[in-house]
Design a protein around this motif. Sequence first.
Motif, PDB file in Angstrom:
ATOM      1  N   GLN A   8       0.831  -1.199   0.000  1.00  0.00           N
ATOM      2  CA  GLN A   8       0.000   0.000   0.000  1.00  0.00           C
ATOM      3  C   GLN A   8       0.867   1.252   0.000  1.00  0.00           C
ATOM      4  N   GLU A   9       0.434   2.253  -0.730  1.00  0.00           N
ATOM      5  CA  GLU A   9       1.172   3.510  -0.779  1.00  0.00           C
ATOM      6  C   GLU A   9       1.297   4.087   0.623  1.00  0.00           C
ATOM      7  N   PRO A  10       2.512   4.422   1.048  1.00  0.00           N
ATOM      8  CA  PRO A  10       2.712   4.924   2.414  1.00  0.00           C
ATOM      9  C   PRO A  10       2.253   6.372   2.581  1.00  0.00           C
ATOM     10  N   ALA A  11       1.924   6.721   3.798  1.00  0.00           N
ATOM     11  CA  ALA A  11       1.568   8.099   4.108  1.00  0.00           C
ATOM     12  C   ALA A  11       2.778   8.997   3.825  1.00  0.00           C
ATOM     13  N   GLY A  12       2.527  10.141   3.258  1.00  0.00           N
ATOM     14  CA  GLY A  12       3.610  11.075   2.969  1.00  0.00           C
ATOM     15  C   GLY A  12       4.182  10.957   1.572  1.00  0.00           C
ATOM     16  N   PHE A  13       3.847   9.869   0.867  1.00  0.00           N
ATOM     17  CA  PHE A  13       4.412   9.682  -0.474  1.00  0.00           C
ATOM     18  C   PHE A  13       4.009  10.808  -1.413  1.00  0.00           C
ATOM     19  N   VAL A  17       7.102  12.705  -2.954  1.00  0.00           N
ATOM     20  CA  VAL A  17       7.499  12.206  -4.274  1.00  0.00           C
ATOM     21  C   VAL A  17       6.595  12.721  -5.397  1.00  0.00           C
ATOM     22  N   ARG A  18       5.302  12.397  -5.319  1.00  0.00           N
ATOM     23  CA  ARG A  18       4.419  12.667  -6.452  1.00  0.00           C
ATOM     24  C   ARG A  18       4.288  14.159  -6.768  1.00  0.00           C
ATOM     25  N   LYS A  19       3.930  14.955  -5.788  1.00  0.00           N
ATOM     26  CA  LYS A  19       3.694  16.380  -6.037  1.00  0.00           C
ATOM     27  C   LYS A  19       4.952  17.114  -6.506  1.00  0.00           C
ATOM     28  N   PRO A  20       6.079  16.974  -5.795  1.00  0.00           N
ATOM     29  CA  PRO A  20       7.280  17.677  -6.273  1.00  0.00           C
ATOM     30  C   PRO A  20       7.768  17.165  -7.625  1.00  0.00           C
ATOM     31  N   GLY A  21       7.592  15.857  -7.876  1.00  0.00           N
ATOM     32  CA  GLY A  21       8.027  15.307  -9.158  1.00  0.00           C
ATOM     33  C   GLY A  21       7.227  15.863 -10.318  1.00  0.00           C
ATOM     34  N   LEU A  22       5.915  15.829 -10.185  1.00  0.00           N
ATOM     35  CA  LEU A  22       5.057  16.335 -11.264  1.00  0.00           C
ATOM     36  C   LEU A  22       5.201  17.846 -11.426  1.00  0.00           C
ATOM     37  N   ARG A  23       5.394  18.544 -10.325  1.00  0.00           N
ATOM     38  CA  ARG A  23       5.611  19.991 -10.404  1.00  0.00           C
ATOM     39  C   ARG A  23       6.903  20.300 -11.162  1.00  0.00           C
ATOM     40  N   ALA A  24       7.929  19.498 -10.918  1.00  0.00           N
ATOM     41  CA  ALA A  24       9.197  19.696 -11.621  1.00  0.00           C
ATOM     42  C   ALA A  24       9.038  19.467 -13.118  1.00  0.00           C
ATOM     43  N   ALA A  63      11.368   7.629  -1.599  1.00  0.00           N
ATOM     44  CA  ALA A  63      10.513   6.480  -1.286  1.00  0.00           C
ATOM     45  C   ALA A  63      11.318   5.255  -0.861  1.00  0.00           C
ATOM     46  N   LEU A  64      12.637   5.313  -0.971  1.00  0.00           N
ATOM     47  CA  LEU A  64      13.461   4.133  -0.704  1.00  0.00           C
ATOM     48  C   LEU A  64      13.304   3.587   0.715  1.00  0.00           C
ATOM     49  N   PRO A  65      13.298   4.423   1.758  1.00  0.00           N
ATOM     50  CA  PRO A  65      13.109   3.864   3.110  1.00  0.00           C
ATOM     51  C   PRO A  65      11.794   3.099   3.247  1.00  0.00           C
ATOM     52  N   GLU A 106       4.969   7.497  -9.351  1.00  0.00           N
ATOM     53  CA  GLU A 106       3.855   6.724  -8.822  1.00  0.00           C
ATOM     54  C   GLU A 106       4.353   5.513  -8.036  1.00  0.00           C
ATOM     55  N   TRP A 107       3.880   5.360  -6.824  1.00  0.00           N
ATOM     56  CA  TRP A 107       4.266   4.255  -5.945  1.00  0.00           C
ATOM     57  C   TRP A 107       4.043   2.899  -6.613  1.00  0.00           C
TER      58      TRP A 107
END
Length: 218
Positions: A8-13, A17-24, A63-65, A106-107
């Motif tokens: 399951q996608e973890p809280a905080g992902f 990850v998603r928001k800053p990546g897509l914004r970039a 997301a690695l941890p 995407e997770w």
Amino acid sequence: MIRLSLAQEPAGFDELVRKPGLRALDEMVGNPVIRTAGKKFKVVAARKQDIKGTDFPAYWTEALPDLLKCYGRLCAYTGFYIHKVTGSPSVDHSVAKTKDWRLAYEWTNYRLICSLMNSRKGVKNLLDPIAVQDEWFELEFVGFQVVPRPGLDGPLVAIVQFTIDELGLNERACIEVRTEYAEEHWEDQTNKSWDRISKRCPFVAREMDRQGRKQGPL
């Protein structure tokens, strides 16, 4: 290989990850973005699908941890435990960034693998561990090599063998790791040794159990 169940996608992902990546990516094609902090990205392409793979900001490393925790530090392709300090975990994109930029952050598209397997996989069309079925791969205990399970149809045998060959799953180092885990259990023959191999080399444990090679306590 063994089938991987998607965690399951973890809280905080989303925030990490998603928001800053897509914004970039928006910024890199000249779309207006609302930013409060962080690195500013230059325009590098007219369309997101034209952004080079090496230009994608590596927010997935955040997301690695969570990947290590969710998947028990197991490489999705070798099925080997990625040891701390000496191991080298990495995030693999099941669908390459250059094939679909929408999955870059995407997770569900991330697989935990060791860096060696990541470098070998590249953008090859190999089997996705999430799609793998338990009856596709077999371990033969003479040379500890991974082989297609007998009875598969021709096209499936071909892609299973292609995945084995391209990842080098039967190279000497991989064979030695499987052999060491199996022999450790055979020599010890305790529940403790079985728990260890089940957690750190589950493909070998599954095949030992399936083929009647699991040993009970002395």
